[in-house]
Design an enzyme around this catalytic site. Structure first.
Site, PDB file in Angstrom:
ATOM      1  N   GLU A 191      51.813  26.545   8.073  1.00  0.00           N
ATOM      2  CA  GLU A 191      51.024  25.530   6.891  1.00  0.00           C
ATOM      3  C   GLU A 191      50.876  24.639   7.912  1.00  0.00           C
ATOM      4  OE1 GLU A 191      51.095  25.382   3.465  1.00  0.00           O
ATOM      5  OE2 GLU A 191      52.225  26.756   3.039  1.00  0.00           O
ATOM      6  N   ASN A 196      48.908  34.993  -2.173  1.00  0.00           N
ATOM      7  CA  ASN A 196      50.780  34.805  -1.780  1.00  0.00           C
ATOM      8  C   ASN A 196      52.186  35.253  -2.409  1.00  0.00           C
ATOM      9  OD1 ASN A 196      52.130  35.179   0.932  1.00  0.00           O
ATOM     10  ND2 ASN A 196      52.324  32.803   0.443  1.00  0.00           N
ATOM     11  N   ARG A 197      52.051  35.550  -3.602  1.00  0.00           N
ATOM     12  CA  ARG A 197      52.751  36.458  -4.162  1.00  0.00           C
ATOM     13  C   ARG A 197      52.828  37.451  -5.161  1.00  0.00           C
ATOM     14  NH1 ARG A 197      54.008  32.088  -2.412  1.00  0.00           N
ATOM     15  NH2 ARG A 197      55.407  30.048  -3.271  1.00  0.00           N
ATOM     16  N   ARG A 232      43.847  26.989  -6.592  1.00  0.00           N
ATOM     17  CA  ARG A 232      44.468  27.866  -5.711  1.00  0.00           C
ATOM     18  C   ARG A 232      44.246  29.859  -5.981  1.00  0.00           C
ATOM     19  NH1 ARG A 232      50.801  27.024  -3.514  1.00  0.00           N
ATOM     20  NH2 ARG A 232      51.640  29.098  -4.206  1.00  0.00           N
ATOM     21  N   TYR A 252      61.805  27.030   0.142  1.00  0.00           N
ATOM     22  CA  TYR A 252      62.688  27.160  -1.232  1.00  0.00           C
ATOM     23  C   TYR A 252      61.903  28.658  -1.544  1.00  0.00           C
ATOM     24  CZ  TYR A 252      57.627  25.671  -2.655  1.00  0.00           C
ATOM     25  OH  TYR A 252      56.507  25.439  -2.993  1.00  0.00           O
ATOM     26  N   SER A 291      47.909  25.748   4.576  1.00  0.00           N
ATOM     27  CA  SER A 291      47.946  23.619   4.487  1.00  0.00           C
ATOM     28  C   SER A 291      48.622  23.677   2.804  1.00  0.00           C
ATOM     29  CB  SER A 291      46.792  23.641   3.754  1.00  0.00           C
ATOM     30  OG  SER A 291      46.068  22.557   3.734  1.00  0.00           O
ATOM     31  N   ARG A 315      42.258  26.553  -2.395  1.00  0.00           N
ATOM     32  CA  ARG A 315      41.615  24.537  -2.364  1.00  0.00           C
ATOM     33  C   ARG A 315      42.575  24.701  -0.806  1.00  0.00           C
ATOM     34  NH1 ARG A 315      47.078  23.875  -6.868  1.00  0.00           N
ATOM     35  NH2 ARG A 315      48.492  23.782  -5.598  1.00  0.00           N
ATOM     36  N   GLU A 316      42.718  25.048   0.070  1.00  0.00           N
ATOM     37  CA  GLU A 316      43.769  24.875   1.143  1.00  0.00           C
ATOM     38  C   GLU A 316      42.276  25.381   2.430  1.00  0.00           C
ATOM     39  OE1 GLU A 316      47.354  27.553   1.535  1.00  0.00           O
ATOM     40  OE2 GLU A 316      47.970  26.444   0.306  1.00  0.00           O
TER      41      GLU A 316
END
Ligand SMILES: *[C@@H]1O[C@H](CO)[C@@H](O)[C@H](O)[C@H]1NC(C)=O
Length: 423
Positions: free
Chosen positions: A386, A256-257, A237, A364, A310, A185-186
């Protein structure tokens, strides 16, 4: 009947989005809370993004969340009870998405009429981006090579470009790697990557940034997720993979994990239904493996890696897994500040200023990120960037694309100049 068929064909060919009905009446809220409070929401709410709260709420995080009409009362009550300040920022997401779609359609039509294959005031589909990359390589064979790096889970070709005046054969040059659209979605991340390519190849091919650096740029890491976010669910996402337990109900992995850096150590990321699901194993996703192969292809001379995301106006650096700094933490910070300052100088008045810092301290803890993995395998400077959000923060209206690509290029150029000056 014939007319229907024609319409179906035309509609499929253009940028037709779908699925907005599911967001009818959904509202966006900004909620401030302690880091643990915001993290605690992650399991049950759709947190679109989180960033440090404004100064008046310092030490807290501010999350952008979506509330369906039927869950609104319960959650607002919960925020109130837990002393979490909240503000409504948008009333009907479906309406915002319909407006976005109309704007994209009209800008693309205008670009087509003026004979451009790509313009900086709208968004393009994955196939159009791939076609543009191939076109660029044909027009600039001395500078651009397109690598067909692998297929996505659903079989889309993931391409990246290698930009080099010496065909990647001069091993004394530094390499910079940039990727975009790991998160579907970015959307604004891909135009930024495309604009960097455009600057290096079309606008200023004789500049030292093009001549003395080799570049690897991946404009769409996660094409399945991107296309799904256009056609079905604007807020998607993750990837669209179904190769894990629980995929029937909850497909997709957070790219990204999924990198092999402290992978599997965060309970929040182990749940397939979480938006930050890490996948069944590190590098389980073909999309993640494409980034790995691009990064490792010239690892010894790669000095800067930037992953475009983003939103939030932030340069984030390692270590996200525990909040400590790498040995070159000071340099990481200074180069980040220099890039951020160059962007801020060109920013719109209403834009937020950039924040530069350690990912875990600013936001975080995270595990399995590309930023930390690229740092751990030896790239000296690695960042999550970002980009700015504006009106609806996460969903960036196409009218801001040109501003964002231009200002961000200024920052990237400063990072590249630093690489050259210290190489
Ligand atoms: C934090 O994580 C990094 C990266 O894995 C590691 O090198 C470092 O030793 C860790 N620091 C502490 C205090 O655990």
């Amino acid at each position: 009947m014939t007319r229907l068929v024609i319409c179906v064909l035309l509609c499929v060919a253009s940028f037709v989005q779908g699925g907005h009905e599911k967001y009818e009446g959904h509202q966006l809220y900004r909620v401030a809370g302690l880091s643990e409070q915001i993290r605690g929401l992650e399991a049950s709410l759709d947190i679109l993004s989180a960033k440090p709260a404004a100064r008046s709420e310092s030490g807290k995080l501010e999350a952008l969340i979506r509330l369906a009409p039927e869950e609104k009362e319960q959650w607002l009550h919960y925020f109130h009870r837990n002393n979490m300040m909240y503000t409504k920022i948008a009333d009907n997401l479906a309406e915002i998405f319909r407006k976005e779609e109309a704007e994209i359609q009209s800008k693309k039509a205008a670009a087509k009429r003026s004979g451009k294959s790509m313009s900086w005031d709208t968004y393009y589909r994955h196939e159009e981006i791939n076609a543009y990359l191939d076109e660029l390589a044909e027009e600039h064979p001395d500078l651009v090579t397109v690598v067909n790096a692998g297929l996505s889970f659903e079989g889309r070709q993931i391409k990246y470009v290698r930009i080099s005046s010496t065909r990647f054969e001069n091993l004394r040059k530094p390499v910079i790697v940039i990727d975009a659209m790991a998160h579907a979605r970015e959307w604004v991340t891909t135009p930024v990557a495309m604009y960097i390519i455009h600057q290096l190849v079309v606008e200023a091919p004789e500049s030292p940034l093009t001549q003395s650096i080799d570049w690897i740029i991946i404009p769409v890491v996660n094409p399945d997720g991107y296309e799904y976010s256009i056609d079905v669910d604007r807020l998607w996402r993750k990837t669209r993979s179904t190769a894990h337990d629980g995929a029937d109900e909850c497909p997709g992995v957070d790219v990204n994990r999924n990198f092999d850096h402290h992978w599997g150590t965060a309970p929040n990321s182990a749940n397939p239904c979480s938006i930050i699901y890490e996948g069944p194993s590190a590098f389980s996703e073909p999309e993640t493996r494409v980034v790995r192969s691009a990064v490792t292809s010239s690892l010894e001379r790669t000095s800067l890696y930037i992953s475009l995301h983003s939103y939030g106006n932030m340069f984030l650096y390692a270590w996200g897994n525990n909040g400590t700094l790498p040995q070159n933490g000071l340099i990481l910070h200074l180069v980040g500040v220099n890039m951020a300052t160059a962007i801020d100088e060109l920013a719109l008045d209403e834009a937020n200023r950039y924040i530069v810092g350690n990912a875990a301290n600013v936001l975080y803890y995270t595990t399995g990120t590309s930023r930390d993995w690229t740092k751990a395998v030896g790239i000296p400077l690695t960042y999550t960037l970002e980009l700015p959000g504006y009106d609806y923060l996460f969903e960036v209206p196409a009218k801001y694309v040109e501003q964002i690509v231009t200002e961000t290029w200024a920052g990237i150029a400063v990072g590249a100049q630093y690489v050259l000056s210290t190489w």
